[in-house]
Design a protein around this motif. Structure first.
Motif, PDB file in Angstrom:
ATOM      1  N   ASN A  95      37.298  29.637  37.500  1.00 46.99           N
ATOM      2  CA  ASN A  95      37.201  29.692  36.087  1.00 46.99           C
ATOM      3  C   ASN A  95      35.831  30.107  35.384  1.00 46.99           C
ATOM      4  O   ASN A  95      35.804  30.692  34.534  1.00 46.99           O
ATOM      5  N   LYS A  96      34.945  29.750  36.216  1.00 48.90           N
ATOM      6  CA  LYS A  96      33.361  30.270  35.675  1.00 48.90           C
ATOM      7  C   LYS A  96      33.365  31.774  35.955  1.00 48.90           C
ATOM      8  O   LYS A  96      32.910  32.364  34.893  1.00 48.90           O
ATOM      9  N   ASP A  97      33.875  32.443  36.946  1.00 53.09           N
ATOM     10  CA  ASP A  97      33.909  33.667  37.232  1.00 53.09           C
ATOM     11  C   ASP A  97      34.707  34.472  36.083  1.00 53.09           C
ATOM     12  O   ASP A  97      34.143  35.520  35.651  1.00 53.09           O
ATOM     13  N   LEU A  98      35.951  33.935  35.761  1.00 50.82           N
ATOM     14  CA  LEU A  98      36.608  34.402  34.808  1.00 50.82           C
ATOM     15  C   LEU A  98      36.000  34.291  33.432  1.00 50.82           C
ATOM     16  O   LEU A  98      36.186  35.455  32.650  1.00 50.82           O
ATOM     17  N   ALA A  99      35.360  33.180  33.129  1.00 51.01           N
ATOM     18  CA  ALA A  99      34.747  32.943  31.614  1.00 51.01           C
ATOM     19  C   ALA A  99      33.537  34.305  31.614  1.00 51.01           C
ATOM     20  O   ALA A  99      33.315  34.677  30.497  1.00 51.01           O
ATOM     21  N   ALA A 100      32.852  34.611  32.705  1.00 48.53           N
ATOM     22  CA  ALA A 100      31.696  35.465  32.495  1.00 48.53           C
ATOM     23  C   ALA A 100      32.472  36.921  32.388  1.00 48.53           C
ATOM     24  O   ALA A 100      31.727  37.704  31.597  1.00 48.53           O
ATOM     25  N   GLU A 125      33.951  27.237  30.861  1.00 48.89           N
ATOM     26  CA  GLU A 125      35.186  27.360  31.979  1.00 48.89           C
ATOM     27  C   GLU A 125      36.315  26.549  31.330  1.00 48.89           C
ATOM     28  O   GLU A 125      37.385  27.108  31.604  1.00 48.89           O
ATOM     29  N   ALA A 126      36.158  25.679  30.517  1.00 50.13           N
ATOM     30  CA  ALA A 126      37.338  24.768  30.009  1.00 50.13           C
ATOM     31  C   ALA A 126      38.214  25.703  29.355  1.00 50.13           C
ATOM     32  O   ALA A 126      39.586  25.464  29.183  1.00 50.13           O
ATOM     33  N   THR A 127      37.615  26.910  28.549  1.00 45.09           N
ATOM     34  CA  THR A 127      38.549  27.819  27.868  1.00 45.09           C
ATOM     35  C   THR A 127      39.573  28.559  28.786  1.00 45.09           C
ATOM     36  O   THR A 127      40.775  28.671  28.542  1.00 45.09           O
ATOM     37  N   MET A 128      39.212  28.670  30.134  1.00 48.86           N
ATOM     38  CA  MET A 128      39.949  29.520  30.951  1.00 48.86           C
ATOM     39  C   MET A 128      41.250  28.430  31.509  1.00 48.86           C
ATOM     40  O   MET A 128      42.225  29.106  31.326  1.00 48.86           O
ATOM     41  N   SER A 129      40.781  27.256  31.609  1.00 47.01           N
ATOM     42  CA  SER A 129      42.067  26.297  31.835  1.00 47.01           C
ATOM     43  C   SER A 129      42.822  26.403  30.585  1.00 47.01           C
ATOM     44  O   SER A 129      44.084  26.359  30.769  1.00 47.01           O
TER      45      SER A 129
END
Length: 178
Positions: free
Chosen positions: A34-39, A46-50
């Protein structure tokens, strides 16, 4: 000025903005945290990705993207992989790749199995061997002048049916003394 076409319906993936489409692509094509997706989609949390992964729009867009990708890019990649597997060291891998390619081309039925195909090949080889042996026997008999009678197990009905013949209807036993 042209009017928009009302009968054109975009799929759930196509309706998304650029960041959301990128998010869907990355979740399908790459295994990112999620951290990499958010970037990659310009988000700080990261919570947005979840949250996005749990949403209905994401599930629908993901399915639409997969359908599109399988028809296009993945189909080409899959075909290339199958073609490469035709040169694999394992005979079974080569056979399965060939079977899949033939099924995709429509020249092999889904009912065919590798075992059935091998049995058909063995049968064809055996029939060819029998035909060669018969031809060889025929050649030898012609050169020696010997006539051979060949019996066949092909049970074909006679041209004449004995049951419809006129005449004596006895069963062939003679009960009267002469």
């Amino acid at each position: 000025m042209s009017e928009p076409q009302n009968n054109v319906k975009l799929d759930a993936f196509s309706e998304l903005d650029k960041d959301h489409r990128t998010f869907v692509r990355l979740t399908v094509d790459e295994n990112l945290k999620n951290k990499d997706l958010a970037a990659r989609v310009n988000r700080k949390r990261e919570a947005t990705m979840s949250e996005w992964k749990k949403s209905t729009w994401y599930k629908q867009a993901r399915e639409a993207y997969i359908r599109t990708a399988v028809k296009g890019e993945y189909k080409v990649k899959g075909l290339k992989t199958l073609l490469n597997l035709l040169d694999a060291k394992s005979e079974m891998v080569r056979l399965q790749a060939a079977t899949t390619l033939l099924k995709m081309a429509g020249t092999l039925s889904d009912n065919d199995t590798p075992e059935l195909i091998q049995a058909k090949v063995r049968k064809a080889n055996a029939e060819a061997e029998i035909a060669e042996q018969k031809a060889e026997l025929f050649k030898r008999s012609e050169s020696t002048g010997i006539t051979k009678i060949v019996f066949s197990d092909d049970l074909k009905p006679d041209k004449e049916d004995d049951t419809d013949q006129e005449g004596d209807e006895s069963d062939g036993t003679d009960t009267e003394s002469r």
